[in-house]
Design an enzyme around this catalytic site. Structure first.
Site, short mmCIF file in Angstrom:
data_model
loop_
_atom_site.label_atom_id
_atom_site.label_comp_id
_atom_site.label_asym_id
_atom_site.label_seq_id
_atom_site.Cartn_x
_atom_site.Cartn_y
_atom_site.Cartn_z
N GLU A 16 -1.56 -3.53 7.25
CA GLU A 16 -0.48 -4.14 6.48
C GLU A 16 0.70 -4.57 7.35
O GLU A 16 1.75 -4.95 6.83
CB GLU A 16 0.04 -3.16 5.41
CG GLU A 16 -1.02 -2.48 4.58
CD GLU A 16 -1.54 -1.18 5.18
OE1 GLU A 16 -2.27 -0.47 4.48
OE2 GLU A 16 -1.21 -0.89 6.36
N ASP A 70 -8.20 2.29 8.70
CA ASP A 70 -6.82 2.45 8.23
C ASP A 70 -5.93 1.24 8.56
O ASP A 70 -6.27 0.39 9.39
CB ASP A 70 -6.24 3.71 8.86
CG ASP A 70 -5.12 4.34 8.05
OD1 ASP A 70 -4.81 3.82 6.96
OD2 ASP A 70 -4.57 5.35 8.51
N ASP A 101 -2.11 6.71 1.16
CA ASP A 101 -1.44 7.98 1.42
C ASP A 101 -0.53 8.37 0.26
O ASP A 101 0.69 8.19 0.32
CB ASP A 101 -0.62 7.89 2.71
CG ASP A 101 -1.50 7.58 3.91
OD1 ASP A 101 -2.71 7.81 3.82
OD2 ASP A 101 -0.96 7.10 4.92
#
Length: 691
Positions: free
Chosen positions: A414, A411, A481
């Site tokens: 960024e 995950d 998400d």
């Protein structure tokens, strides 16, 4: 200067560069195609949640380059240097059949070479061509008429211009724009059968708003720009993916039914535990390929938030004897996956070690940079430090692979702050877009070093963020998400769009959370949304739910009808495994993605490039022989779609269609899915209705 593939003409102060018969650059004194820039990016991180940005890219100065000449004699017919205004050279080279343009500022006069920190270049365009790519797109596929900023960040939870967007912006800057994405990439593909890729991780803007040119801006002098022209759309993707790298094939186990994204621990007496949920799924005849338990490390509660515990060892409290449970699942033919990310929580033992050894990104004061995430903060691994790589790969091998994990969600990535201090001294404004690639690479290297990157026991991790190079490391991408909604731009429709768009930047294996993961306070996943998301996911490479720490709303066993619906489509997905395996093999050999834009096989039909009706971008080819048009609007029982000219068979009724616009019944359990009558998988695909 002319060769069979490359022709460069400079006459009367005019430059024309032609590659494989296509005019790429055309410069005149009145319309220069290249400019040197001095840029001053003003990028503001949201103080409450650092992965939301407000971007102002200020161009302080432009130097249009009017005059061009060829260096005489050229090094060779395939290696030519063009000099612009005596201050920039553009080296044009043919490498492996592709054109590489390498810009070099030569610094005349005085300090000019250090003043220019950006480049603008305009490629000649056709008025009718469609443009795809620029990374993962959630709102639009055909980017013609749009300007696309390229910067990795959280996309935002409300990307339309509604009251909810402005509330989200005011709260944590989370409103988002149509172009915000986890996975930007400076690559575009044209329906005129060429691609352009800029080799740079700096912030960039690709502007496709003009009829006769595509204007690209990059906040550095890029290492090179790679272009190829081919005779067909599949050939373009073959060349592009050969250059960028293709994902390693998914193992068979990944295709053999549904991945249950469930949480809750291993307490057999708790009806919300993983064990109890698996038992209910088995009793409902769900075909289970894997269990994905993102809470395998435990949970932490903060003000208004419950988060996974970012300390990458299994929780002795929540998952006691996890290795033994995984062995039990393996004996039943079921895999077990977990979760990791590039952060460490400060109350975990791994944080203290990383801090003391200098493995964390630092702030200006030289301390670990605590990145704000609404109600808590956490530091991020510094992947510019070689020591971090060796250390973290050891953690993966010992505590993840060593515990028996068959994969994990990989995950984030960024979040590199624009004012970070990095071990390497690298500019964080450039490293920001590069970090997702390195994050995938460190995971991939650990798996390879453990000998688990090949064969049927290959580990599968899946990433949401990326850029050029990610396909060499991450075997699977997911759409991130998405919101639990039917709203366009941020829910089920956005996930469909994103999966299609990824095929234009080299990603062939992608998927999404079934019916989203994130919700606004007034939202919960509905039964209708979950059932439609299930139908879509069954016709993607990987079918996976996301229980979101047990607060998702409707899920696979919320009632008996939903459980039976989910079980049916888990069997459909498992039945499709031989067909999906062939599509994955085709991607590995040719670069054609498993989920394909329809024009890739029907190039003569301009309908697929049309921007209206918007429903066209929510249908796709799955492999060569299936067309899928998921229902992406609520309380819908029919779906209008466009079939290319061919003989198509409707999966559920067996009715044949010759092509064109059709409207079909689409009740729950019968999403619009068709297969080609000429398919070598005709018998298999015809059996789906009985799965």
């Amino acid at each position: 200067m002319s060769t069979p593939d490359l022709c460069i003409k400079v006459e009367a102060r005019k430059l024309q560069l032609v590659f494989k018969g296509r005019i790429l650059l055309e410069c005149t004194p009145d319309a220069p195609c290249i400019e040197l820039l001095h840029v001053d990016p003003d990028f503001h991180m949201n103080p409450k949640y650092v992965s939301y940005y407000k971007l102002k890219n200020k161009v302080k100065c432009r130097l249009p380059l009017h005059d061009a000449r060829l260096v005489d004699p050229p090094a060779s017919g395939d290696d030519v240097t063009i000099v612009f205004d005596e201050c920039m050279q553009l080296h044009a080279r043919i490498v492996n059949g592709r054109l590489e343009l390498v810009p070099e500022v030569v610094g005349q006069p005085g300090e000019r070479a250090t003043a220019w920190n950006g480049l603008a270049i305009a490629f000649k365009a056709d008025a009718t061509e469609a443009i795809y790519g620029c990374g993962e797109q959630f709102s639009f596929l055909n980017l013609r008429g749009r300007r696309v900023p390229l910067w990795t960040q959280e996309p935002g939870i409300v990307k339309n211009h509604s009251i909810a967007k402005y509330i989200a912006d005011a709260a944590i800057g989370a409103g988002g724009e149509w172009w915000t994405t986890y996975y930007p990439q400076p690559t575009f593909v044209s329906s005129a059968n060429y691609f352009v890729h800029v080799e740079s991780y700096a912030y960039a803007e690709f502007d496709f708003r003009e009829k006769h040119r595509h204007a690209l801006l990059v906040n550095e002098i890029p290492k090179k720009i790679v272009v190829d022209v081919q005779g067909s759309a599949p050939a373009v993707l073959a060349s592009l993916t050969s250059f960028l790298g293709r994902q390693r094939p998914l193992p068979d186990w990944a295709l053999n039914g549904a991945w249950l994204g469930i949480v809750g621990g291993l307490d057999k007496t708790d009806p919300t535990s993983v064990v109890a949920k698996v038992d209910r799924a088995r009793a409902g005849n769900v075909k289970i390929a894997a269990i994905w338990a993102e809470d395998w490390t435990g949970l932490r509660s903060f003000k208004a938030q419950t988060r996974l515990f970012w300390n990458w060892k299994y929780s002795q409290e929540r998952y006691p004897n996890l290795p033994d449970y995984i062995k039990q699942l393996h004996a039943e033919g079921i895999k077990f996956l977990g979760y990791n990310n590039c952060f460490l929580m400060t109350d975990g033992d791994l944080y203290a070690e990383a801090r003391d050894r200098g493995f964390l990104i630092k702030n200006a004061a030289g301390e670990p940079y605590q990145l704000a995430m609404y109600s808590f903060s956490a530091p991020m691994l510094d992947l510019t430090n070689p020591g971090t790589w060796a250390w973290f790969k050891g953690i993966i091998k010992e505590h993840m692979i060593g515990a028996g994990l068959d994969g994990w969600m990989c995950d984030f990535a960024e979040y590199v702050p624009v004012d970070a201090v990095l071990h390497s001294g690298q500019d964080p404004l450039v490293h920001h877009n590069e970090y997702p690639v390195l994050w995938a690479k460190v995971n991939a290297e650990a798996i390879a070093e453990a000998g688990r990157d090949k064969g049927e026991e290959a580990i599968v991790f899946f990433s949401r963020s990326g850029n050029a190079g990610t396909t060499r490391h991450s075997p699977l991408i997911w759409s991130g998400d998405q919101i639990m909604t039917f709203a366009l731009d941020m829910g089920l429709a956005a996930a469909i769009c994103s999966c299609i768009s990824m095929g234009f930047v080299g990603v062939g294996q992608t998927h999404c959370d079934i019916a989203g993961e994130f919700r606004l306070p007034w939202q919960k996943r509905t039964k209708d949304l979950f059932m439609r998301g299930t139908e879509h996911a069954a016709f993607t490479p990987v079918m996976r739910t996301h229980d979101a720490k047990g607060t998702s709303g409707w899920t696979l066993d919320s009632d008996e009808e939903t459980l039976q619906h989910f079980a049916k489509f888990s069997r459909v997905h498992a039945t499709l495994a031989p067909y999906l395996k062939q599509a994955i093999k085709e991607y590995a050999e040719t670069g054609l993605p498993v989920i394909r834009h329809c024009y890739l096989h029907y190039e003569d039909d301009p309908t697929f490039h049309a921007k209206k009706p918007r429903s066209l971008q929510y249908q796709y080819l799955l492999g060569r022989d299936m067309l899928v048009a998921p229902v992406y609007t609520k309380e819908t029982t029919t779906r209008k779609l466009y079939l290319p000219k061919d003989t198509w068979v409707h999966v559920w009724s067996g009715k044949e269609y010759a092509g064109g616009w059709v409207e079909v019944a689409a009740p729950h359990g019968e999403p619009p899915v068709f297969y080609r009558k000429a398919s070598p998988f005709f018998k298999l695909l015809g059996s789906l209705k009985d799965a």
